[in-house]
Design an enzyme around this catalytic site. Sequence first.
Site, PDB file in Angstrom:
ATOM      1  N   TYR A  33      19.463 -52.552  12.024  1.00 47.95           N
ATOM      2  CA  TYR A  33      18.458 -51.622  12.527  1.00 47.95           C
ATOM      3  C   TYR A  33      18.060 -51.953  13.948  1.00 47.95           C
ATOM      4  O   TYR A  33      18.395 -53.013  14.474  1.00 47.95           O
ATOM      5  CB  TYR A  33      17.232 -51.596  11.600  1.00 47.95           C
ATOM      6  CG  TYR A  33      16.301 -52.791  11.725  1.00 47.95           C
ATOM      7  CD1 TYR A  33      16.666 -54.047  11.247  1.00 47.95           C
ATOM      8  CD2 TYR A  33      15.059 -52.674  12.332  1.00 47.95           C
ATOM      9  CE1 TYR A  33      15.811 -55.132  11.359  1.00 47.95           C
ATOM     10  CE2 TYR A  33      14.191 -53.758  12.447  1.00 47.95           C
ATOM     11  CZ  TYR A  33      14.577 -54.983  11.954  1.00 47.95           C
ATOM     12  OH  TYR A  33      13.727 -56.058  12.076  1.00 47.95           O
ATOM     13  N   ARG A  52      22.451 -54.127  21.691  1.00 49.91           N
ATOM     14  CA  ARG A  52      22.298 -55.025  20.550  1.00 49.91           C
ATOM     15  C   ARG A  52      22.753 -54.361  19.247  1.00 49.91           C
ATOM     16  O   ARG A  52      23.332 -55.022  18.375  1.00 49.91           O
ATOM     17  CB  ARG A  52      20.856 -55.515  20.403  1.00 49.91           C
ATOM     18  CG  ARG A  52      20.762 -56.575  19.298  1.00 49.91           C
ATOM     19  CD  ARG A  52      19.414 -57.195  19.188  1.00 49.91           C
ATOM     20  NE  ARG A  52      18.393 -56.186  18.974  1.00 49.91           N
ATOM     21  CZ  ARG A  52      17.094 -56.390  19.162  1.00 49.91           C
ATOM     22  NH1 ARG A  52      16.660 -57.568  19.564  1.00 49.91           N
ATOM     23  NH2 ARG A  52      16.228 -55.428  18.940  1.00 49.91           N
ATOM     24  N   ARG A 101      28.523 -50.149  -7.368  1.00 48.69           N
ATOM     25  CA  ARG A 101      28.106 -51.442  -6.844  1.00 48.69           C
ATOM     26  C   ARG A 101      29.277 -52.421  -6.887  1.00 48.69           C
ATOM     27  O   ARG A 101      29.911 -52.578  -7.926  1.00 48.69           O
ATOM     28  CB  ARG A 101      26.946 -52.001  -7.678  1.00 48.69           C
ATOM     29  CG  ARG A 101      26.414 -53.334  -7.182  1.00 48.69           C
ATOM     30  CD  ARG A 101      25.172 -53.743  -7.974  1.00 48.69           C
ATOM     31  NE  ARG A 101      24.607 -54.999  -7.479  1.00 48.69           N
ATOM     32  CZ  ARG A 101      24.931 -56.201  -7.963  1.00 48.69           C
ATOM     33  NH1 ARG A 101      25.802 -56.321  -8.954  1.00 48.69           N
ATOM     34  NH2 ARG A 101      24.368 -57.292  -7.461  1.00 48.69           N
ATOM     35  N   LYS A 150      20.713 -58.178  13.627  1.00 54.08           N
ATOM     36  CA  LYS A 150      19.439 -57.522  13.244  1.00 54.08           C
ATOM     37  C   LYS A 150      19.624 -56.755  11.944  1.00 54.08           C
ATOM     38  O   LYS A 150      19.709 -55.514  11.941  1.00 54.08           O
ATOM     39  CB  LYS A 150      18.954 -56.616  14.386  1.00 54.08           C
ATOM     40  CG  LYS A 150      17.465 -56.283  14.307  1.00 54.08           C
ATOM     41  CD  LYS A 150      16.972 -55.713  15.616  1.00 54.08           C
ATOM     42  CE  LYS A 150      15.573 -55.144  15.540  1.00 54.08           C
ATOM     43  NZ  LYS A 150      14.534 -56.088  15.133  1.00 54.08           N
ATOM     44  N   GLU A 182      11.114 -68.681  15.738  1.00 56.27           N
ATOM     45  CA  GLU A 182      10.513 -67.457  16.289  1.00 56.27           C
ATOM     46  C   GLU A 182       9.403 -66.996  15.350  1.00 56.27           C
ATOM     47  O   GLU A 182       9.118 -67.645  14.347  1.00 56.27           O
ATOM     48  CB  GLU A 182      11.578 -66.368  16.466  1.00 56.27           C
ATOM     49  CG  GLU A 182      12.323 -66.035  15.194  1.00 56.27           C
ATOM     50  CD  GLU A 182      13.532 -65.124  15.407  1.00 56.27           C
ATOM     51  OE1 GLU A 182      13.551 -64.324  16.352  1.00 56.27           O
ATOM     52  OE2 GLU A 182      14.460 -65.206  14.562  1.00 56.27           O
TER      53      GLU A 182
HETATM   54  N1  PDD Z   1      11.337 -56.973  15.429  1.00 54.69           N
HETATM   55  N2  PDD Z   1      12.685 -61.809  16.346  1.00 54.69           N
HETATM   56  C1  PDD Z   1      12.657 -61.129  15.191  1.00 54.69           C
HETATM   57  C2  PDD Z   1      12.885 -61.859  13.918  1.00 54.69           C
HETATM   58  C3  PDD Z   1      12.421 -59.735  15.199  1.00 54.69           C
HETATM   59  O1  PDD Z   1      12.402 -59.046  14.044  1.00 54.69           O
HETATM   60  C4  PDD Z   1      12.187 -59.074  16.435  1.00 54.69           C
HETATM   61  C5  PDD Z   1      11.953 -57.590  16.518  1.00 54.69           C
HETATM   62  C6  PDD Z   1      12.205 -59.848  17.622  1.00 54.69           C
HETATM   63  C7  PDD Z   1      11.983 -59.234  18.979  1.00 54.69           C
HETATM   64  O2  PDD Z   1      13.090 -58.450  19.370  1.00 54.69           O
HETATM   65  P1  PDD Z   1      12.891 -57.207  20.342  1.00 54.69           P
HETATM   66  O3  PDD Z   1      12.217 -57.729  21.566  1.00 54.69           O
HETATM   67  O4  PDD Z   1      14.264 -56.755  20.601  1.00 54.69           O
HETATM   68  O5  PDD Z   1      12.041 -56.212  19.615  1.00 54.69           O
HETATM   69  C8  PDD Z   1      12.469 -61.211  17.531  1.00 54.69           C
HETATM   70  C9  PDD Z   1      11.156 -55.530  15.452  1.00 54.69           C
HETATM   71  C10 PDD Z   1      10.231 -55.059  16.509  1.00 54.69           C
HETATM   72  C11 PDD Z   1      10.770 -55.071  14.057  1.00 54.69           C
HETATM   73  O6  PDD Z   1      11.377 -55.562  13.127  1.00 54.69           O
HETATM   74  O7  PDD Z   1       9.911 -54.201  13.906  1.00 54.69           O
END
Ligand code: PDD
Length: 286
Positions: A33, A52, A101, A150, A182
């Site tokens: 996503y 990304r 599945r 992601k 993070e």
């Molecule tokens: N989350 N680290 C994690 C684990 C994240 O889920 C996100 C983003 C970031 C920051 O990435 P970016 O700057 O590209 O948004 C770092 C999004 C915003 C979400 O899941 O809603």
Amino acid sequence: MTRTVFVNGDYLPETEAKVSVFDRGFLMADGVYEVTSVLGGKLIDFAGHCRRLARSLDALEMTNPHSDDEWLAIHRELVARNGIVDGMVYLQVTRGNPGDRDFAYPAADLPPTVVLFTQSKPGLAESPAAKTGWKVISIPDMRWGRRDIKTVQLLYPSMGKMMAKKAGVDDAWFVEDGFVTEGTSNNAYIVKGNKIITRQLSHDILHGITRAAVLRFAREAQFEVEERNFSIAEAQDADEAFITSASAFVMPVVQIDGKDLGSGKPGPVAARMREIYLEEMRKAAV
Ligand code: PDD
């Protein structure tokens, strides 16, 4: 108002949008996503999110179903149809619906499932929290080892957010082998004097699009940037801390595990980086 959402080429009222129970995204969290912010009706750092997305799909051996121009057209259409001024566009691509599945991936030519929807957040950039800052707790990082992809498997980050809520704070910072990786859905930073410190890129963290832009702007503004590990103890002792994400932009962190940082108020570096980020990104929005 009923939202209009995008599902596999169609713009539909959200009540009519459907995905199969056999979808790999639903059964296996087999999908990726992106979240792109909208300010003043325009998309923030759209090219970065497209890059990304391509990288995440590639890592999972999935074909990108759209060109960057097509993605842009879909995003713009959804923003327009839903009258979004400030908010977000959420995009998800899953490996699709093989009709049953099975742990093995289905044939590569199975069409993916593509879903996009908007979230309206009037005044997103004027969040009152940016004035007071976030409080965070630290928790062990129990996620899988490819956090740079992601994916939609967000159960542990979701549990982390709930642990933070139960502790009466805003978010949790993950810690692995003694160092901060993070936040639950954001990248983490500390500030010491003129130096901004954040963990180096690897499989251990998501390569934040906001992170890349903020580090670029920080260097241009003559801040020193150090990409390295830091511990909770070092963070608690820092002058300032902040997080970045597409939806929170640059958000000051004023307390870690109950200990106030400096004065316990948002620091000048975080405030400056938030200001620069929003100004530059509004200019470059598409
Ligand atoms: N989350 N680290 C994690 C684990 C994240 O889920 C996100 C983003 C970031 C920051 O990435 P970016 O700057 O590209 O948004 C770092 C999004 C915003 C979400 O899941 O809603």
